[in-house]
Design an enzyme around this catalytic site. Sequence first.
Site, PDB file in Angstrom:
ATOM      1  N   SER A   1       0.846  -1.193   0.000  1.00 26.37           N
ATOM      2  CA  SER A   1       0.000   0.000   0.000  1.00 26.37           C
ATOM      3  C   SER A   1       0.875   1.233   0.000  1.00 26.37           C
ATOM      4  O   SER A   1       2.104   1.158  -0.017  1.00 26.37           O
ATOM      5  CB  SER A   1      -0.915  -0.007   1.237  1.00 26.37           C
ATOM      6  OG  SER A   1      -0.127   0.165   2.416  1.00 26.37           O
ATOM      7  N   LYS A   2       0.237   2.401   0.058  1.00 24.29           N
ATOM      8  CA  LYS A   2       0.971   3.668  -0.005  1.00 24.29           C
ATOM      9  C   LYS A   2       1.976   3.802   1.132  1.00 24.29           C
ATOM     10  O   LYS A   2       2.991   4.468   0.993  1.00 24.29           O
ATOM     11  CB  LYS A   2      -0.006   4.843   0.036  1.00 24.29           C
ATOM     12  CG  LYS A   2      -0.815   4.998  -1.238  1.00 24.29           C
ATOM     13  CD  LYS A   2      -1.751   6.196  -1.151  1.00 24.29           C
ATOM     14  CE  LYS A   2      -2.559   6.339  -2.435  1.00 24.29           C
ATOM     15  NZ  LYS A   2      -3.507   7.472  -2.359  1.00 24.29           N
ATOM     16  N   ARG A   3       1.686   3.188   2.257  1.00 32.52           N
ATOM     17  CA  ARG A   3       2.595   3.347   3.397  1.00 32.52           C
ATOM     18  C   ARG A   3       3.949   2.681   3.144  1.00 32.52           C
ATOM     19  O   ARG A   3       4.916   2.941   3.851  1.00 32.52           O
ATOM     20  CB  ARG A   3       1.965   2.780   4.671  1.00 32.52           C
ATOM     21  CG  ARG A   3       1.855   1.266   4.719  1.00 32.52           C
ATOM     22  CD  ARG A   3       1.355   0.780   6.064  1.00 32.52           C
ATOM     23  NE  ARG A   3       1.230  -0.656   6.095  1.00 32.52           N
ATOM     24  CZ  ARG A   3       0.166  -1.331   5.681  1.00 32.52           C
ATOM     25  NH1 ARG A   3      -0.873  -0.673   5.185  1.00 32.52           N
ATOM     26  NH2 ARG A   3       0.117  -2.651   5.749  1.00 32.52           N
ATOM     27  N   HIS A   4       4.011   1.807   2.142  1.00 30.26           N
ATOM     28  CA  HIS A   4       5.283   1.158   1.821  1.00 30.26           C
ATOM     29  C   HIS A   4       6.121   1.995   0.850  1.00 30.26           C
ATOM     30  O   HIS A   4       7.183   1.574   0.418  1.00 30.26           O
ATOM     31  CB  HIS A   4       5.033  -0.225   1.204  1.00 30.26           C
ATOM     32  CG  HIS A   4       4.397  -1.183   2.156  1.00 30.26           C
ATOM     33  ND1 HIS A   4       3.061  -1.504   2.099  1.00 30.26           N
ATOM     34  CD2 HIS A   4       4.914  -1.872   3.209  1.00 30.26           C
ATOM     35  CE1 HIS A   4       2.781  -2.361   3.073  1.00 30.26           C
ATOM     36  NE2 HIS A   4       3.887  -2.601   3.750  1.00 30.26           N
ATOM     37  N   GLY A   5       5.624   3.173   0.509  1.00 29.42           N
ATOM     38  CA  GLY A   5       6.360   4.013  -0.433  1.00 29.42           C
ATOM     39  C   GLY A   5       5.654   4.047  -1.771  1.00 29.42           C
ATOM     40  O   GLY A   5       4.433   4.055  -1.854  1.00 29.42           O
TER      41      GLY A   5
END
Length: 473
Positions: free
Chosen positions: A240-244
């Site tokens: 997801s976005k939290r992984h970059g």
Amino acid sequence: MSVKTRFAPSPTGYLHVGGARTALYSWLHAKANNGQFVLRIEDTDLERSTPEAVEAILDGMKWLNLDWNEGPYYQTKRFDRYKEVINQLVEQGKAYPCFCSRERLDDLREEQMANKEKPRYDGKCRHLAKEDIDLTKDHVIRFKNPKDGSVTFRDVVKGEITISNSELDDLIIARTDGSPTYNFTVVIDDMDMQITQVIRGDDHINNTPRQINIFKALDAPIPDYGHVPMILGDDGKKLSKRHGAVSVMQYRDDGYLPQAVLNYLVRLGWSHGDQEIFSIDEMIELFDVNDINKAPSAFNTQKLNWLNQQYLKTLPVSEILPHLQWHLEKAGISLEGGPDIGELIPEFAERAQTLKELVESIRPYYSEFEEFEAKAAKKHLRGVAKEPLVLVKEKLSALTEWSPEALNNAINATAEQLEIGMGKVGMPLRVAVTGIGMSPSLDLTLKWVGKDRALSRINKALEFIAEREQAQN
């Protein structure tokens, strides 16, 4: 029958990493079998689909160089065809109008869940008498799913899968406003476009038996299916976005080469021995859809960085330059009036993992820097550097030939005349002409910076030292 695959994204957002990998696998399978690859935009979700998302998908596919033989097709331009087939199914008794209200369906769902039953439509309108059908009232159209038997298909990734028809209900194929639904339009498109293999994410696996039953109702050939496991983040959770960066174009913006991204994506779920680096031709030659891993793959940014650097170091300058040029323009750097970029790329690629890092490394050779790097200046632009800089500037000014050999001789002569080590000349000179503490050999560095710019920057360094001494006194 020749192989024909498709990539069919929904334009409700950017082209993400998982979608790009699916597109790549479908593209490779077609290429490996001398087949055709179709791009189809599934834009029937009118509330969430946007022109910007369509553009982002097309940009991502073009950047990755995943060319298509047919398309892009748009489902919103095929509504007449969907309506034609829906009417055909109703006339054949394979679909029917359903007049159940949203309230009734919600109540039914709550009751089934309270009884620990799987929520599903109970078929209330499945056998309505003709006199009870009033098409002027709000209604949907449902597909009459078989009640008995099961659906069995061989998934090329997961093996044989069997789903009992009793697990499936009569799904809606047309909404109240007449617009067709996803599971129906996919079947009609795959049928009309003669798709032979469907490679997609395993989040679609529950849709497959429903779609196969619609194929059967239409007496249409059923494609082979392969459901690819999801991509996980470094922490084992869904990417997801939290992984970059998860948007393909974010990888472009971050300085990755499309060749490296494709190479990384193909290895996220497929392998060929211990080989890590594959050219596009090698991917096409070696890829086999039957070799896709059953288990999810974990995204590893460090591995992507390493791979990108290998491509920076080994690709011909002509293949790197178009992508580097994009980043140079973003950074406001022009190559005009500077050294041959073909000389710099091989030298600096050894130290850069991304194109953005490469741009920052070569910046001093094409544009002026506003200030010296603080750490390098503190260490090397001190009072003791003044005399070596003044003398080396004199020797450089006197040169009639600005060649690596002549430059090297001038630096050596300075160190010998002052009876000091090379480092006490070289390091202040390096910081003076580049603004930073690291660069290739000084003869190359000075050659690329150029005579006028080098002398001007040495003057700037001497002024910096003088101001620093004045501030200390």
